[in-house]
Design a protein around this motif. Structure first.
Motif, PDB file in Angstrom:
ATOM      1  N   LYS A 116     -44.479  26.311  51.388  1.00 27.21           N
ATOM      2  CA  LYS A 116     -45.580  25.790  52.190  1.00 27.21           C
ATOM      3  C   LYS A 116     -45.956  26.796  53.270  1.00 27.21           C
ATOM      4  CE  LYS A 116     -45.270  20.907  51.403  1.00 27.21           C
ATOM      5  NZ  LYS A 116     -45.676  19.624  51.963  1.00 27.21           N
ATOM      6  N   ALA A 117     -47.250  27.017  53.436  1.00 23.07           N
ATOM      7  CA  ALA A 117     -47.747  27.911  54.474  1.00 23.07           C
ATOM      8  C   ALA A 117     -48.957  27.260  55.107  1.00 23.07           C
ATOM      9  CB  ALA A 117     -48.131  29.265  53.883  1.00 23.07           C
ATOM     10  N   GLY A 118     -48.837  26.946  56.374  1.00 28.02           N
ATOM     11  CA  GLY A 118     -49.972  26.331  57.072  1.00 28.02           C
ATOM     12  C   GLY A 118     -50.294  24.960  56.517  1.00 28.02           C
ATOM     13  N   GLY A 119     -49.309  24.244  56.001  1.00 27.47           N
ATOM     14  CA  GLY A 119     -49.547  22.908  55.490  1.00 27.47           C
ATOM     15  C   GLY A 119     -49.949  22.885  54.034  1.00 27.47           C
ATOM     16  N   THR A 120     -50.122  24.061  53.414  1.00 29.24           N
ATOM     17  CA  THR A 120     -50.558  24.128  52.027  1.00 29.24           C
ATOM     18  C   THR A 120     -49.559  24.949  51.226  1.00 29.24           C
ATOM     19  OG1 THR A 120     -52.848  24.029  52.725  1.00 29.24           O
ATOM     20  CG2 THR A 120     -52.430  24.824  50.500  1.00 29.24           C
ATOM     21  N   GLU A 121     -49.231  24.498  50.021  1.00 28.49           N
ATOM     22  CA  GLU A 121     -48.303  25.234  49.176  1.00 28.49           C
ATOM     23  C   GLU A 121     -48.924  26.557  48.749  1.00 28.49           C
ATOM     24  OE1 GLU A 121     -47.457  22.537  46.058  1.00 28.49           O
ATOM     25  OE2 GLU A 121     -45.877  21.515  47.157  1.00 28.49           O
ATOM     26  N   SER A 122     -48.160  27.656  48.870  1.00 25.16           N
ATOM     27  CA  SER A 122     -48.660  28.972  48.513  1.00 25.16           C
ATOM     28  C   SER A 122     -47.491  29.896  48.219  1.00 25.16           C
ATOM     29  CB  SER A 122     -49.504  29.548  49.655  1.00 25.16           C
ATOM     30  OG  SER A 122     -49.843  30.883  49.379  1.00 25.16           O
ATOM     31  N   TYR A 123     -47.717  30.818  47.290  1.00 19.30           N
ATOM     32  CA  TYR A 123     -46.719  31.850  46.998  1.00 19.30           C
ATOM     33  C   TYR A 123     -46.992  33.133  47.800  1.00 19.30           C
ATOM     34  CZ  TYR A 123     -45.871  28.872  42.910  1.00 19.30           C
ATOM     35  OH  TYR A 123     -45.599  27.822  42.078  1.00 19.30           O
ATOM     36  N   ALA A 124     -47.979  33.098  48.679  1.00 17.79           N
ATOM     37  CA  ALA A 124     -48.420  34.325  49.351  1.00 17.79           C
ATOM     38  C   ALA A 124     -47.343  34.939  50.222  1.00 17.79           C
ATOM     39  CB  ALA A 124     -49.662  34.047  50.192  1.00 17.79           C
ATOM     40  N   HIS A 125     -46.472  34.105  50.816  1.00 15.36           N
ATOM     41  CA  HIS A 125     -45.501  34.625  51.780  1.00 15.36           C
ATOM     42  C   HIS A 125     -44.087  34.684  51.217  1.00 15.36           C
ATOM     43  CE1 HIS A 125     -48.500  34.556  54.975  1.00 15.36           C
ATOM     44  NE2 HIS A 125     -48.849  33.338  54.579  1.00 15.36           N
ATOM     45  N   LEU A 126     -43.952  34.645  49.907  1.00 12.57           N
ATOM     46  CA  LEU A 126     -42.617  34.750  49.317  1.00 12.57           C
ATOM     47  C   LEU A 126     -41.992  36.109  49.607  1.00 12.57           C
ATOM     48  CD1 LEU A 126     -43.005  33.156  45.757  1.00 12.57           C
ATOM     49  CD2 LEU A 126     -41.901  32.170  47.775  1.00 12.57           C
ATOM     50  N   TYR A 135     -53.502  25.119  34.430  1.00 17.86           N
ATOM     51  CA  TYR A 135     -53.350  24.067  35.432  1.00 17.86           C
ATOM     52  C   TYR A 135     -54.344  22.936  35.232  1.00 17.86           C
ATOM     53  CZ  TYR A 135     -50.039  26.802  38.216  1.00 17.86           C
ATOM     54  OH  TYR A 135     -48.940  27.486  38.658  1.00 17.86           O
ATOM     55  N   GLN A 136     -54.993  22.925  34.082  1.00 21.20           N
ATOM     56  CA  GLN A 136     -55.894  21.826  33.741  1.00 21.20           C
ATOM     57  C   GLN A 136     -57.017  21.654  34.771  1.00 21.20           C
ATOM     58  OE1 GLN A 136     -55.527  19.910  30.767  1.00 21.20           O
ATOM     59  NE2 GLN A 136     -54.145  21.647  30.392  1.00 21.20           N
ATOM     60  N   GLY A 137     -57.549  22.809  35.237  1.00 20.13           N
ATOM     61  CA  GLY A 137     -58.686  22.774  36.152  1.00 20.13           C
ATOM     62  C   GLY A 137     -58.337  22.541  37.602  1.00 20.13           C
ATOM     63  N   ASP A 138     -57.043  22.573  37.946  1.00 24.73           N
ATOM     64  CA  ASP A 138     -56.634  22.363  39.337  1.00 24.73           C
ATOM     65  C   ASP A 138     -56.777  23.683  40.101  1.00 24.73           C
ATOM     66  OD1 ASP A 138     -55.384  21.873  41.761  1.00 24.73           O
ATOM     67  OD2 ASP A 138     -53.900  20.522  40.888  1.00 24.73           O
ATOM     68  N   LEU A 139     -57.890  23.860  40.805  1.00 29.31           N
ATOM     69  CA  LEU A 139     -58.175  25.120  41.505  1.00 29.31           C
ATOM     70  C   LEU A 139     -57.143  25.402  42.586  1.00 29.31           C
ATOM     71  CD1 LEU A 139     -60.091  27.526  42.011  1.00 29.31           C
ATOM     72  CD2 LEU A 139     -61.369  26.046  43.583  1.00 29.31           C
ATOM     73  N   ARG A 140     -56.680  24.361  43.271  1.00 32.64           N
ATOM     74  CA  ARG A 140     -55.719  24.578  44.350  1.00 32.64           C
ATOM     75  C   ARG A 140     -54.436  25.219  43.821  1.00 32.64           C
ATOM     76  NH1 ARG A 140     -54.910  22.850  49.483  1.00 32.64           N
ATOM     77  NH2 ARG A 140     -56.811  21.604  49.455  1.00 32.64           N
ATOM     78  N   LYS A 141     -53.997  24.784  42.648  1.00 31.54           N
ATOM     79  CA  LYS A 141     -52.778  25.378  42.087  1.00 31.54           C
ATOM     80  C   LYS A 141     -53.000  26.834  41.674  1.00 31.54           C
ATOM     81  CE  LYS A 141     -50.413  21.212  40.505  1.00 31.54           C
ATOM     82  NZ  LYS A 141     -49.789  20.514  39.345  1.00 31.54           N
TER      83      LYS A 141
END
Length: 746
Positions: A174-184, A251-257
């Protein structure tokens, strides 16, 4: 204090980490979107808008010159280098080129993208490469600032926190309240694919929704300019589009994922690392191509959703220069076929490769000399290219004061010998004289101005362009007409293929000449005399094309220029000697003439003046009248005085509120008063000059001077050295030359 490596490293670690976080080097997509919303204009710039904003960030200022006001952009002063030594590479002069380039950038912004190549053309050594280098250095610095932050994105695929699961099985952070791999952390990432084209992160959003977000945020922040075409109509490159589609399907159209896998990284413009700042030479090579990345075994850890894709990444100079500036040095030395693709690229915004089209987001610049451009104009396909070229002329400088600055900043710091006064001035003046052309009456709408221009000698023009000096031989009406038409004279050759500054001595040649003069075996210092010797040797060799021009009406007569420059230099030294002796105060004759004008004004009005010493009112000074009018050889004093006051009145009308400028209104009269004033004291000056040279001679050859003469000579010599920058060696040679040329008979 004892140096402690551990504590120093701890401090360094803290400093670097804090700076890394402050610069926002790595962001998730959502964090980047927050940055965009806070400043939508800054985070939607294309290359053209970015370069123009760089110009605006450093600012500009107006410069006054005899040719009027010029706007100069601080970017070319290179002040941001902060004493690193590279400031000597700043661009001197060429304000009209700066204005033209900025206007072109503004047009690109209005049109939505850079759709032309700015081709700088001019003779070799006219600072075309310096112009481009200044821009690239400024972009490097600008990109390190918050105002110049640039971002690109990468695809990040985690390897799982249990070191077993790969790709989609890993748990995002989680980064800033949103799941993300950016800071791994690095060891948690299985593979990473970077956008080599430095594509804008907003291109990851669907076109329709992207436009709506941009439109809404622009409106909220009051941005009046439209979004650049790259953001408004742009699409992802082929590789990233393939990955995006595969991930969206998985991801079946899930843009957030899908966006969880996006890592937004800040990048910096760099000439050394060829990041958004590339100079391409005239070598024969392909500027862009593709290579398959999915054949790379190091990428075997890509998620299964991507394993079936044939991914190709682009590379080459055009890719390295994406989102910045690409300079084609000596563009026309390349065969036309090797850069013909630019025609379609500038027209359509894309370059066709083997498997895809490469989107173009760069400002293209090029340089060429006049010979290659003339040859290109004869090519059958020139007209096809002309509409996509922004031709910008870069000639040699015609202001010897600016030319001198080049040598003072680039050459003099490298000279270890003492540099005598006026050494670079004589080189600059001679160089400018070689670049001037004789005016033609047919080029002027006003025949009277054309006739005056055609009558100007090369020295007249050089003094006119640099100092605004009007030839003394012209009468008041002619002087006024020429002064009003200075700009027209300076722009006479602008529409023509042959122009002033197209030929003549190049700064490169003069640079070499000055370095050779600094090592002249007959001179201890770099002095005007050693420069004259080198110019004479250059003229005798005749190796350069400009030396082969046939003299015409005083123009292109380079040996004669040497004689004229020597005379002007001797006049400078003469004035320095007169001032140092105290026998001839250069301001006294001006004060005398201005007092005469004031007395004439009282005479015209029939008024008396109050004597400041006695307090009594007295008639105008007839003794002063006779003194000045005898010098000027006036035949009809009453008519002369009336004309004099008419000239003063005309000046006051043209310059309301300005102080009376006798040098500008009465140059010829002042010269004659000055000459008479000086002639009376010429013998005294000559005697003091000889005494000064006696003091500068070897002890064995010095003559014993009377006490008063010795004191006067020592005082004058001290002032010459202190006020003007001579040393005893160059003072001896320069003053000796003056004595021989001007005072041998006195």
């Amino acid at each position: 204090m004892t140096f402690n490596a551990q504590s120093e490293l701890d401090l360094l670690q803290t400093t670097v980490r804090d700076r890394f976080q402050a610069e926002k080097r790595v962001l998730s997509f959502e964090e980047y979107l927050d940055e965009f919303v806070s400043n939508p204009y800054r985070f939607t710039r294309d290359a053209a808008r970015y370069v123009r904003d760089c110009f605006d960030y450093f600012g500009s200022y107006e410069q006054l010159s005899p040719l009027g006001k010029r706007r100069r952009y601080r970017l070319f002063d290179q002040e941001f280098l902060d004493g690193s030594g590279e400031s000597r590479y700043r661009l001197l002069g060429h304000e009209h080129v700066q204005e033209t380039f900025y206007r072109t950038l503004s047009n690109f912004v209005r049109e939505g993208r850079a759709n032309r190549l700015v081709l700088l053309h001019g003779p070799n050594g006219s600072a075309k490469s310096t112009f481009a280098a200044c821009i690239l250095r400024a972009l490097e610095h600008y990109s390190t600032l918050p105002e110049g932050a640039l971002y690109r994105f990468s695809w990040v695929f985690p390897g799982g926190f249990d070191e077993k699961s790969i790709g989609f099985g890993a748990r995002p952070r989680k980064a800033g309240g949103t799941e993300s791999y950016a800071h791994l952390e690095h060891d948690k990432i299985s593979s990473k694919l970077t956008s080599e084209l430095r594509e804008h992160p907003l291109l990851l959003l669907p076109l329709g929704e992207r436009r709506e977000i941009v439109r809404r945020t622009y409106a909220e922040k009051g941005v009046t300019e439209g979004a650049p075409d790259w953001i408004w109509n742009g699409r992802l490159g082929h590789k990233n589009a393939q990955i995006f589609d595969a991930m969206l399907t998985n991801y079946q159209g899930d843009l957030r994922k899908v966006l969880q896998h996006i890592q937004v990284e800040r990048f910096y413009v760099s000439r050394r690392y060829r990041a958004a700042a590339v100079t391409i030479g005239p070598q024969m090579s392909v500027d862009a191509s593709e290579r398959q990345v999915t054949m790379d075994r190091s990428l075997a850890a890509l998620p299964g959703a991507l394993s079936s894709l044939s991914l190709f990444e682009t590379h080459g100079e055009l890719v390295d220069g994406a989102s910045g500036v690409i300079e084609f040095s000596d563009l026309l030395k390349r065969p036309l076929e090797s850069w013909k693709y630019l025609l379609l690229a500038l027209e359509s915004g894309e370059i066709a490769l083997n498997f895809s089209n490469l989107a173009v987001n760069s400002v293209f610049m090029g340089s060429t000399n006049e010979a290659h451009l003339d040859a290109f104009r004869q090519h059958p396909e020139y007209n096809s290219f002309r509409a996509r070229l922004q031709l910008t002329r870069v000639g040699y400088l015609l202001d010897y004061n600016r030319e001198r600055e080049i040598y003072d900043t680039q050459i003099i710091p490298q000279v270890r010998a003492h540099v005598a006064p006026h050494s670079t001035w004589v080189a600059a003046l001679w160089a400018v004289l070689t670049r001037l052309l004789r005016s033609d009456v047919a080029h002027y709408d006003d025949p009277a101005l054309g006739k005056l221009a055609a009558g100007l000698t090369p020295m007249d023009k050089a003094l006119l362009y640099a100092e605004g000096s009007i030839p003394r031989r012209l009468n008041s009406e002619e002087s006024k007409l020429l002064r009003a038409g200075i700009v027209s004279v300076s722009q006479e050759f602008d529409p023509l293929p042959i122009y002033e500054g197209m030929t003549g001595a190049s700064p490169r040649e003069v640079r070499t000449l000055l370095l050779d003069a600094a090592q002249h075996p007959d001179h201890v210092c770099l002095s005007p005399l050693s420069v004259f010797d080198q110019i004479q040797a250059l003229c005798e060799k005749g190796d350069y094309q400009f030396l082969k021009h046939k003299p015409e009406s005083g123009y292109h007569d380079h040996r004669s220029f040497l004689t004229q420059v020597r005379e002007h230099w001797l006049t400078k030294v003469d004035i320095e000697v007169r001032s140092s002796t105290g026998l001839v105060d250069e301001s006294r004759y001006e004060e005398l003439f201005e007092r005469y004008v004031m007395q004439v004004s009282l005479w015209i009005k029939g008024e008396r003046h109050r004597d400041p010493l006695t307090g009594r009112y007295e008639e105008p000074d007839e003794t002063l009248f006779r003194s000045i009018e005898d010098i000027l050889d006036v035949k009809d004093p009453k008519e002369f005085r009336r004309n004099l006051i008419s000239m003063v009145a005309a000046y006051s009308i043209d310059h309301p509120g300005a102080k009376l400028d006798s040098q500008q209104i009465f140059p010829r009269y002042l010269d004659r008063v000055k000459e008479a004033y000086y002639t009376e004291r010429r013998g005294l000056v000559a005697g003091t000059l000889r005494d000064m040279l006696n003091l500068l001679s070897d002890a064995a050859s010095q003559q014993v001077l009377e006490e008063d003469k010795r004191v006067t000579a020592e005082s004058a010599l001290a002032r010459v050295i202190k006020d003007n920058g001579y040393c005893r060696n160059c003072a001896r040679t320069c003053l000796g030359e003056l004595l021989k040329a001007r005072y041998a008979d006195a």
